[in-house]
Structures are given as C-alpha cells and as structure tokens.
Write a protein that holds these residues in place. Structure first.
Motif, PDB file in Angstrom:
ATOM      1  N   GLU A 324     -68.889  73.047  72.480  1.00 37.39           N
ATOM      2  CA  GLU A 324     -68.304  74.463  73.259  1.00 37.39           C
ATOM      3  C   GLU A 324     -68.822  75.666  72.947  1.00 37.39           C
ATOM      4  O   GLU A 324     -68.645  76.620  72.500  1.00 37.39           O
ATOM      5  CB  GLU A 324     -66.712  74.894  71.570  1.00 37.39           C
ATOM      6  N   ASN A 344     -62.231  69.139  77.167  1.00 41.42           N
ATOM      7  CA  ASN A 344     -62.255  69.856  76.508  1.00 41.42           C
ATOM      8  C   ASN A 344     -63.057  71.810  77.240  1.00 41.42           C
ATOM      9  O   ASN A 344     -62.847  72.034  76.254  1.00 41.42           O
ATOM     10  CB  ASN A 344     -62.621  70.015  74.803  1.00 41.42           C
ATOM     11  N   CYS A 384     -64.019  75.902  67.088  1.00 45.04           N
ATOM     12  CA  CYS A 384     -63.755  74.544  67.138  1.00 45.04           C
ATOM     13  C   CYS A 384     -64.812  73.377  66.449  1.00 45.04           C
ATOM     14  O   CYS A 384     -65.713  73.980  65.787  1.00 45.04           O
ATOM     15  CB  CYS A 384     -63.149  74.040  68.237  1.00 45.04           C
ATOM     16  N   CYS A 395     -60.279  72.003  67.441  1.00 44.56           N
ATOM     17  CA  CYS A 395     -59.169  72.628  68.221  1.00 44.56           C
ATOM     18  C   CYS A 395     -57.675  71.818  68.267  1.00 44.56           C
ATOM     19  O   CYS A 395     -57.935  70.453  68.660  1.00 44.56           O
ATOM     20  CB  CYS A 395     -59.868  73.690  69.085  1.00 44.56           C
ATOM     21  N   CYS A 398     -58.974  70.160  71.640  1.00 39.00           N
ATOM     22  CA  CYS A 398     -60.319  68.220  71.370  1.00 39.00           C
ATOM     23  C   CYS A 398     -59.063  67.364  70.497  1.00 39.00           C
ATOM     24  O   CYS A 398     -58.963  66.222  71.137  1.00 39.00           O
ATOM     25  CB  CYS A 398     -61.126  69.111  69.838  1.00 39.00           C
TER      26      CYS A 398
END
Ligand SMILES: [Zn+2]
Length: 411
Positions: A324, A344, A384, A395, A398
């Motif tokens: 991410e 995600n 995250c 997060c 996820c």
C-alpha cells in the motif's frame, strides 16, 4: 416453521459437505502431484516448459472448493479430468518471473526461472493448463499438458530427512491452513535459534487480526533445513554464502529485495511434510524480505523489524495483498482500464464489492497512492501493515480480505 427451516439448512449443509467429500475422493488420491516448470523468455515473449513430475504421500491443500479460485492472481493452474472434461482443481499464484518481465534486464536478456506447483494427485489421466497474465490481465503465456497418473517416470519422492517440529496443531487437522517455516542460513548448531525465531514470527502473526481470532485453524510446523554457512548472500557487499536455499538480497538489483530463485530446493526441503503456505526465515541482520502470492515469503530474522516484516510478507504470500506504499519514480504496474485482482487496492475501474461495505459503514474510504504508484491507485485507509512497519495492524480492508480468504480455505 423454524424447525422446518433448520432441517432444510441442516440438509443443505450435509449435502454440501457430502458433495465436497465426493469431489475429492472421486477424482484424487490422498497424494500430492508436484509439477516443476521452467518459465522462460524476455520482455516480448514468454514460454512455459514442464521440467519434471513427482509424487509425495498425502495431500495437504484444501479439499473443498476445489474448482474455485481463492483470488485471480497473476497466474493460474487448472486441472481438468480427461474423461468428463470437468475442471477438478484450480489454484492461483504469482511468480518472480512475471516481476522480472518488468525489469530493464528483460528487454535484452532472455532468462529462465524455476516454478513448482502442487496439485492433488489425479486418479486418472488429467489435463493440466498453466496460464500467466500480463498487467492488463490478458493471457501472456499458456501451456497445456497431459498427466497420466500411471506414468512410470513420475518420480516418487521420499519424506525429507529434515527434522520437522510442530509449533502449533490446528484444532481440526483435516480442515485447516498448513504453514511451514523453513530454515535458511542456519547451521546445524543454530536450530534452537531458528525455532525461537519461528516462535517470534508466530506470536507476531497472531497479534494481528483476523489471524488472532482464527488462530485455531492454522497448523504450523518448523522444518530444520541446515545450511553449511550462516546468513545469506549480500551481492552489494560482495558476500556470497553457501546456504540450503541459495537466497540473496539485491533481487533484480533492488538492495532490500531478499528472495530465493531455487524453488526446487525449497520444495525438496519440504518433501512429504504437511505444508501449503511457506515462510522462509533467513538468519541475517540485514533488513529485507519478499513475498510472492501462493509461492513463499522470506524475512530476515535478526533485524529489529523482523516482526512487522514477516507479517507484511505473509500478507503478500498468503493473502495476495498488494503493497500500500508508493514510490515517486516507479513505472506503473496498474492501469485505469484494469481492476487489480489484489483485494486491498483499486484503480476504480471495477471497484465492485471490494470494500464498498466498509465505506458505507464509515470504516474506510478511498485514499490515493498504493501499489508503488502515487496516482491512479487507491487504498482504503491512511495506514496499514501493508504500508509501514510502524503501524500496528492490517487496515480494515486487509482484515476483511484476509478473513474472506481464511473462510475460503476452511469454511
Ligand atoms: Zn491494508
């Protein structure tokens, strides 16, 4: 009325359980067919070749949803029963070969990569197809081959001589997710250190939801594969080590990218052991790691960030989660005409049901940046486990994706 509904649901449950059992026993024996492939080529053209087939006792993957995919992945393997034409097993994966295709080197130099896939051993002749996808999810390479289970050249592999220690037994060992830790860069005298590191990794993993709540469905073993030398190879320091898996930093000239290209050695070390998901623990204090969906992950165990890194890499290798974070200068891997299969991140091309429910509940949003890109890719939350080592948890996006995957394997 309620009793009748209960009876109907009970019958439906019995029926689906029966069907699941039927499918496996109808088409497979309780053994594993290991297929070694060579993926070869360059930026323009990729080919897949069969290397060798082998058989080991026991099947340690899932026994339900056999013809469904956990996620789409960057590649898929499909097994079809030759008599009925039915798809009897599917699985998805990603490979280092496909990552390498995006490097500068692949423009001028053809290379080959080992890949190993495990499928349940078919009872009768089966057709196996392997497909690789490009960044637009088009098939970039495909191979179909026939497997005759009575072929005398399918090598029978013995149980590995590596000692195997059970760290955690699942509450139901016939319906669970099997993880194996493999020692890399630990010498014969350092196996206590390996077991300690495996325990640290396990505690780190189960501090994170949804693993914390679902702990009982995971079966975890440690495989004491010995290396002649301790540590791992660090090419940018001109240090090369003789280790059991031949792992090294500087994969594709990226300093922190720690991988092994020796997939055959990795699976040899695990031969006959109950495993499906592989966590390689690398005995080095140099920072790094790598995780490839449904292939394996590696983490350096003697660095202060070992705990978050091993969990992050498991997010890749088990959960198919994308990074991410973003870089300012990387070539795009995600395009506005294609929705990433990773659960995600989104390009908003076909967001669908990814995490709309969490947006509706006010638990997530759409934050731009992710998948190494500053623009054109969105994640659900500012931070995250898949973004920074400092953040404590996965997060909610996820967590939901991981929960769905755990349910796919065991429910
Ligand atoms: Zn996340």
């Amino acid at each position: 009325m309620r009793t009748r509904q209960l009876l109907i649901s009970f019958l439906a449950l019995m029926c689906s359980t029966y069907l699941h059992a039927q499918v496996f026993d109808d088409y497979f024996t309780d053994n594993t067919l290991r297929i070694d492939y060579i993926f070869a080529g360059d930026r323009n053209q990729q080919n897949i070749y069969v290397d060798q087939l082998s058989k080991t006792k026991g099947w340690f993957g899932r026994r339900k949803r056999l013809n469904q995919l956990p996620l789409e992945g960057n590649g898929q393997i499909t097994v079809t029963d030759s008599l009925t034409g039915k798809v009897i097993y599917r699985h998805s994966f990603s490979t280092l070969f496909q990552e390498w295709i995006s490097t500068e080197e692949s423009k001028n130099t053809p290379k080959s990569f080992e890949n190993v896939f495990l499928v349940p051993f078919p009872q009768r002749t089966a057709i196996v197809r392997v497909d690789l996808f490009d960044y637009h999810q088009n098939v970039s390479s495909s191979l179909t081959h026939v497997v005759d289970p009575s072929d005398i050249l399918i090598r029978c592999l013995p149980l590995t001589s590596n000692k195997c220690v059970t760290l955690q037994q699942a509450s139901d060992t016939t319906n669970c997710i099997k993880i194996a830790y493999v020692a890399e860069g630990y010498t014969k005298n350092q196996m206590n250190s390996f077991l300690e590191d495996a325990k640290i990794a396990t505690e780190a993993l189960f501090e994170h939801e949804p693993f914390k709540t679902m702990r009982g469905v995971f079966n975890i073993v440690c495989v004491e594969s010995e290396s002649k030398e301790e540590g791992t190879s660090i090419p940018h320091d001109n240090k090369w080590k003789d280790t059991v898996l031949g792992s090294h930093f500087d994969t594709f000239y990226s300093q922190r990218y720690l991988t092994t290209l020796h997939l055959k050695r990795l699976h040899d070390a695990l031969s006959g052991i109950p495993y499906e998901h592989i966590i390689v623990l690398v005995n080095t204090s140099q920072y790094g790691g790598g995780g490839i969906y449904n292939s394996y992950n590696l983490s350096s165990t003697k660095h202060k960030h070992f705990r978050p890194v091993v969990v992050h890499e498991f997010g890749h290798s088990f959960g198919g989660l994308a990074d991410e974070y973003e870089y300012t200068d990387s070539d795009p891997m995600y395009f506005s005409d294609t929705e990433p299969w990773e659960p995600n991140i989104t390009t908003k091309h076909n967001f669908g049901l990814k995490w709309q429910n969490l947006i509706d509940e006010g638990k997530a949003g759409l934050v731009e940046g992710g998948g190494y890109q500053t623009k054109g890719v969105w994640r659900g939350l500012p931070d995250c486990r898949m973004r920074t080592n400092e953040h404590k948890d996965f997060c909610p996006v996820c967590q939901q994706a991981l929960q769905r995957l755990i349910d796919f394997y065991v429910k």
